[in-house]
Scaffold this active site. Structure first.
Site, PDB file in Angstrom:
ATOM      1  N   SER A 144     -18.612  11.793  53.729  1.00  0.00           N
ATOM      2  CA  SER A 144     -19.355  12.946  53.220  1.00  0.00           C
ATOM      3  C   SER A 144     -19.313  12.949  51.701  1.00  0.00           C
ATOM      4  O   SER A 144     -18.328  12.496  51.092  1.00  0.00           O
ATOM      5  CB  SER A 144     -18.688  14.217  53.757  1.00  0.00           C
ATOM      6  N   TYR A 170     -10.668  19.666  54.943  1.00  0.00           N
ATOM      7  CA  TYR A 170     -11.697  18.832  55.578  1.00  0.00           C
ATOM      8  C   TYR A 170     -12.037  17.638  54.681  1.00  0.00           C
ATOM      9  O   TYR A 170     -12.056  16.485  55.137  1.00  0.00           O
ATOM     10  CB  TYR A 170     -12.958  19.665  55.842  1.00  0.00           C
ATOM     11  N   LYS A 174     -11.522  13.251  55.079  1.00  0.00           N
ATOM     12  CA  LYS A 174     -12.511  12.178  54.861  1.00  0.00           C
ATOM     13  C   LYS A 174     -11.968  11.170  53.851  1.00  0.00           C
ATOM     14  O   LYS A 174     -12.114   9.950  54.022  1.00  0.00           O
ATOM     15  CB  LYS A 174     -13.840  12.756  54.370  1.00  0.00           C
TER      16      LYS A 174
HETATM   17  P1  NAD Z   1     -20.922  17.749  65.152  1.00  0.00           P
HETATM   18  O1  NAD Z   1     -19.799  18.709  65.247  1.00  0.00           O
HETATM   19  O2  NAD Z   1     -22.254  18.187  65.630  1.00  0.00           O
HETATM   20  O3  NAD Z   1     -20.551  16.382  65.887  1.00  0.00           O
HETATM   21  C1  NAD Z   1     -19.232  15.914  65.976  1.00  0.00           C
HETATM   22  C2  NAD Z   1     -18.971  15.572  67.433  1.00  0.00           C
HETATM   23  O4  NAD Z   1     -17.637  15.073  67.571  1.00  0.00           O
HETATM   24  C3  NAD Z   1     -19.111  16.774  68.354  1.00  0.00           C
HETATM   25  O5  NAD Z   1     -19.986  16.465  69.422  1.00  0.00           O
HETATM   26  C4  NAD Z   1     -17.692  17.036  68.855  1.00  0.00           C
HETATM   27  O6  NAD Z   1     -17.660  17.563  70.158  1.00  0.00           O
HETATM   28  C5  NAD Z   1     -17.098  15.642  68.761  1.00  0.00           C
HETATM   29  N1  NAD Z   1     -15.633  15.616  68.632  1.00  0.00           N
HETATM   30  C6  NAD Z   1     -14.873  16.353  67.782  1.00  0.00           C
HETATM   31  N2  NAD Z   1     -13.577  16.039  67.947  1.00  0.00           N
HETATM   32  C7  NAD Z   1     -13.523  15.069  68.901  1.00  0.00           C
HETATM   33  C8  NAD Z   1     -12.472  14.347  69.511  1.00  0.00           C
HETATM   34  N3  NAD Z   1     -11.191  14.542  69.145  1.00  0.00           N
HETATM   35  N4  NAD Z   1     -12.762  13.449  70.467  1.00  0.00           N
HETATM   36  C9  NAD Z   1     -14.050  13.229  70.856  1.00  0.00           C
HETATM   37  N5  NAD Z   1     -15.089  13.904  70.305  1.00  0.00           N
HETATM   38  C10 NAD Z   1     -14.823  14.812  69.339  1.00  0.00           C
HETATM   39  O7  NAD Z   1     -21.010  17.286  63.630  1.00  0.00           O
HETATM   40  P2  NAD Z   1     -22.131  16.422  62.908  1.00  0.00           P
HETATM   41  O8  NAD Z   1     -22.820  17.303  61.956  1.00  0.00           O
HETATM   42  O9  NAD Z   1     -22.896  15.650  63.882  1.00  0.00           O
HETATM   43  O10 NAD Z   1     -21.203  15.461  62.056  1.00  0.00           O
HETATM   44  C11 NAD Z   1     -20.850  14.173  62.496  1.00  0.00           C
HETATM   45  C12 NAD Z   1     -19.917  13.563  61.486  1.00  0.00           C
HETATM   46  O11 NAD Z   1     -20.553  13.548  60.209  1.00  0.00           O
HETATM   47  C13 NAD Z   1     -18.609  14.317  61.304  1.00  0.00           C
HETATM   48  O12 NAD Z   1     -17.571  13.385  61.136  1.00  0.00           O
HETATM   49  C14 NAD Z   1     -18.843  15.094  60.010  1.00  0.00           C
HETATM   50  O13 NAD Z   1     -17.630  15.340  59.348  1.00  0.00           O
HETATM   51  C15 NAD Z   1     -19.715  14.144  59.232  1.00  0.00           C
HETATM   52  N6  NAD Z   1     -20.554  14.814  58.251  1.00  0.00           N
HETATM   53  C16 NAD Z   1     -21.398  15.801  58.650  1.00  0.00           C
HETATM   54  C17 NAD Z   1     -22.169  16.461  57.699  1.00  0.00           C
HETATM   55  C18 NAD Z   1     -23.102  17.568  58.088  1.00  0.00           C
HETATM   56  O14 NAD Z   1     -23.542  18.313  57.216  1.00  0.00           O
HETATM   57  N7  NAD Z   1     -23.466  17.721  59.344  1.00  0.00           N
HETATM   58  C19 NAD Z   1     -22.082  16.094  56.353  1.00  0.00           C
HETATM   59  C20 NAD Z   1     -21.221  15.076  55.989  1.00  0.00           C
HETATM   60  C21 NAD Z   1     -20.448  14.429  56.957  1.00  0.00           C
HETATM   61  C1  UD1 Z   2     -21.315  21.932  52.962  1.00  0.00           C
HETATM   62  C2  UD1 Z   2     -19.837  21.722  53.044  1.00  0.00           C
HETATM   63  C3  UD1 Z   2     -19.488  20.312  52.593  1.00  0.00           C
HETATM   64  C4  UD1 Z   2     -20.262  19.283  53.386  1.00  0.00           C
HETATM   65  C5  UD1 Z   2     -21.737  19.590  53.227  1.00  0.00           C
HETATM   66  C6  UD1 Z   2     -22.545  18.589  54.015  1.00  0.00           C
HETATM   67  C7  UD1 Z   2     -18.969  23.959  52.673  1.00  0.00           C
HETATM   68  C8  UD1 Z   2     -18.277  24.857  51.729  1.00  0.00           C
HETATM   69  N1  UD1 Z   2     -19.205  22.725  52.224  1.00  0.00           N
HETATM   70  O1  UD1 Z   2     -21.688  21.817  51.642  1.00  0.00           O
HETATM   71  O2  UD1 Z   2     -18.124  20.070  52.767  1.00  0.00           O
HETATM   72  O3  UD1 Z   2     -20.006  17.998  52.900  1.00  0.00           O
HETATM   73  O4  UD1 Z   2     -21.991  20.927  53.694  1.00  0.00           O
HETATM   74  O5  UD1 Z   2     -23.663  19.108  54.546  1.00  0.00           O
HETATM   75  O6  UD1 Z   2     -19.271  24.312  53.799  1.00  0.00           O
HETATM   76  N2  UD1 Z   2     -25.825  28.960  50.816  1.00  0.00           N
HETATM   77  C9  UD1 Z   2     -26.338  30.231  50.697  1.00  0.00           C
HETATM   78  N3  UD1 Z   2     -26.291  31.058  51.783  1.00  0.00           N
HETATM   79  C10 UD1 Z   2     -25.768  30.660  52.988  1.00  0.00           C
HETATM   80  C11 UD1 Z   2     -25.245  29.353  53.105  1.00  0.00           C
HETATM   81  C12 UD1 Z   2     -25.288  28.518  51.993  1.00  0.00           C
HETATM   82  O7  UD1 Z   2     -26.816  30.634  49.624  1.00  0.00           O
HETATM   83  O8  UD1 Z   2     -25.737  31.465  53.937  1.00  0.00           O
HETATM   84  C13 UD1 Z   2     -25.887  28.070  49.648  1.00  0.00           C
HETATM   85  C14 UD1 Z   2     -24.531  27.554  49.225  1.00  0.00           C
HETATM   86  O9  UD1 Z   2     -23.946  28.410  48.295  1.00  0.00           O
HETATM   87  C15 UD1 Z   2     -24.921  26.205  48.608  1.00  0.00           C
HETATM   88  C16 UD1 Z   2     -26.156  25.765  49.412  1.00  0.00           C
HETATM   89  O10 UD1 Z   2     -26.644  26.944  50.019  1.00  0.00           O
HETATM   90  O11 UD1 Z   2     -25.300  26.386  47.283  1.00  0.00           O
HETATM   91  C17 UD1 Z   2     -25.835  24.761  50.480  1.00  0.00           C
HETATM   92  O12 UD1 Z   2     -24.760  25.261  51.257  1.00  0.00           O
HETATM   93  P1  UD1 Z   2     -24.261  24.547  52.590  1.00  0.00           P
HETATM   94  O13 UD1 Z   2     -25.404  24.330  53.499  1.00  0.00           O
HETATM   95  O14 UD1 Z   2     -23.102  25.336  53.087  1.00  0.00           O
HETATM   96  O15 UD1 Z   2     -23.816  23.088  52.107  1.00  0.00           O
HETATM   97  P2  UD1 Z   2     -22.756  22.694  50.944  1.00  0.00           P
HETATM   98  O16 UD1 Z   2     -22.093  23.877  50.406  1.00  0.00           O
HETATM   99  O17 UD1 Z   2     -23.471  21.811  50.000  1.00  0.00           O
END
Ligand code: NAD
Ligand code: UD1
Length: 358
Positions: A144, A170, A174
């Site tokens: 991330s 969190y 990572k």
């Molecule tokens: P998500 O929660 O939708 O998917 C994660 C999945 O992992 C879920 O289906 C959950 O049930 C499963 N899981 C959790 N713990 C587990 C375990 N111990 N054993 C087996 N399965 C398990 O999240 P996502 O948004 O799809 O994110 C996927 C990955 O990408 C994560 O590692 C997250 O940290 C990373 N990531 C997500 C974002 C984002 O904004 N969505 C941004 C940066 C990084």
């Molecule tokens: C979030 C995570 C970050 C992760 C990233 C990936 C937090 C604090 N950080 O970041 O660890 O890597 O997602 O997708 O959760 N905002 C509003 N109103 C809301 C929600 C958000 O104004 O109800 C604003 C926030 O202040 C920010 C922007 O929208 O400026 C994006 O927010 P968000 O979607 O939570 O993502 P990040 O904060 O960038």
């Protein structure tokens, strides 16, 4: 075993004896995992998914198979259960692994840091052990942009060698995992690891069949805005209107989840060119403010999204966006969808599934 197949027929997703190559996808039922499984299946990869449904639904997997028009193998298991993961490798001829599984809520990680270290770091240790025992050393990991912390505006755009400084439990999981991956990649085992640092994945599959399904009140901007639009919530709070940006709201690099999914397909194909460990940004290189997102969401929905500017959210960085050049150079990948595409697709998912998969 995976190693022997390399280089044989990489352009196609086929390996020895013309069989399809197989990828183990952890967290397959989750938001990014489900979209990636569709893209992989469509590209000819065989997929075996594993998930414990901690933050997802089996319905997502049914829809993945429906969209791809192909079955997906699946095992319900917790990644920390080493015996269960060994059994998956024993049963399936796995060539490579994409590791999505983990917990991702920043606020929850502050309240329950041990849960985050146990789940995210513990799952990865368990997975790496099982991969080593199975002789599978090709891995794509979900990292991330949070590993960069809250850098100054003049540090933008972020490149892979920008300083890392995770500021939440969190984010530290990572970073710790990336360091662990560097350690294993430095052994004499033939690891090839791509760590994809996603910026802000949003949007949904254009079919509206799969998408993000947050449990409870969404923490993140796009799902919150869309829940306001569909009438599940009253009004979006815009956190801070006095930041040093053109419209006073924070700027992020929002990337369509299908672009992210396609980045994983490109990463699998690029593993052959990797030596050891390599981090790659998955972003668009374009920063959008919160008010620009709210405006784009309103265009997609057809009516403005009700919002009000409130106090800043503690810990938010002002401006974060990627330099995506390394992804283009190393993976031959770049994002092709813009903020309007993102909002149109996210809205279609939200409209068709106002209560997510429930
Ligand atoms: P998500 O929660 O939708 O998917 C994660 C999945 O992992 C879920 O289906 C959950 O049930 C499963 N899981 C959790 N713990 C587990 C375990 N111990 N054993 C087996 N399965 C398990 O999240 P996502 O948004 O799809 O994110 C996927 C990955 O990408 C994560 O590692 C997250 O940290 C990373 N990531 C997500 C974002 C984002 O904004 N969505 C941004 C940066 C990084
Ligand atoms: C979030 C995570 C970050 C992760 C990233 C990936 C937090 C604090 N950080 O970041 O660890 O890597 O997602 O997708 O959760 N905002 C509003 N109103 C809301 C929600 C958000 O104004 O109800 C604003 C926030 O202040 C920010 C922007 O929208 O400026 C994006 O927010 P968000 O979607 O939570 O993502 P990040 O904060 O960038």
């Amino acid at each position: 075993m995976a190693r022997r197949l390399r280089g044989i027929m990489d352009a196609m997703s086929t390996g020895e004896n013309g069989r399809s190559r197989k990828v183990l996808v952890t967290g397959a039922a989750g938001y990014i995992g489900s979209h990636t499984c569709v893209v992989l299946l469509e590209a000819g990869w065989d997929v075996v998914g594993v998930d414990n449904f901690d933050n997802s639904s089996p319905v997502a997997l049914e829809r993945v198979a429906e969209l791809a028009g192909r079955p997906i193998d699946f095992v319900e298991a917790d990644l920390r259960d080493s015996a269960a993961i060994d059994a998956i490798f024993a049963e399936h001829d796995v060539d490579a692994v994409i590791h999505f599984a983990g917990l991702k809520a920043v606020g929850q990680s502050v309240a329950e840091p041990l849960l985050y270290h146990d789940t995210n770091v513990g799952s990865t240790i368990s997975l790496l052990g099982a991969m080593t025992r199975a002789g599978v050393f090709d891995l794509v990991f979900s990292s991330s942009c949070t590993v960069y912390g809250s850098p100054d505006v003049d540090a933008m755009p972020l490149i892979e060698s920008s300083p890392t400084n995770a500021v939440s439990p969190y984010g530290r999981t990572k970073l710790f995992i990336e360091e662990m991956l560097q350690d294993v990649a430095a052994t004499d085992q033939p690891w090839r690891v791509l760590s994809l640092r996603y910026f802000n994945p949003v949007g949904a599959h254009p079919s509206g069949r799969i998408g993000e399904d947050p449990v409870g009140i969404p923490n993140n901007l796009m799902p919150y805005a869309m829940q306001v639009a569909v009438g599940v919530r009253e009004e979006l709070s815009v956190f801070g209107g006095d930041y040093p940006t053109p419209d006073g709201t924070c700027i992020r690099d929002y990337i369509h989840v299908v672009d992210v999914a396609e980045g994983h397909l490109a990463a699998l194909d690029a593993l052959d060119t990797v030596e050891g460990f390599e981090p790659i940004n998955l972003g668009t290189g374009v920063g959008s403010s919160v008010l620009e997102v709210v405006a784009a969401a309103g265009r997609a929905v057809g009516t403005p999204v009700a919002h009000r500017i409130v106090d800043r959210r503690p810990g938010d960085a002002v401006t974060v966006y990627a330099d995506p050049a390394a992804a283009l150079q190393r993976l031959g990948w770049k994002a092709t969808r813009d903020l309007d595409d993102i909002c149109v697709d996210h809205w279609r998912w939200q409209q068709k599934n106002p209560n997510g998969y429930r």
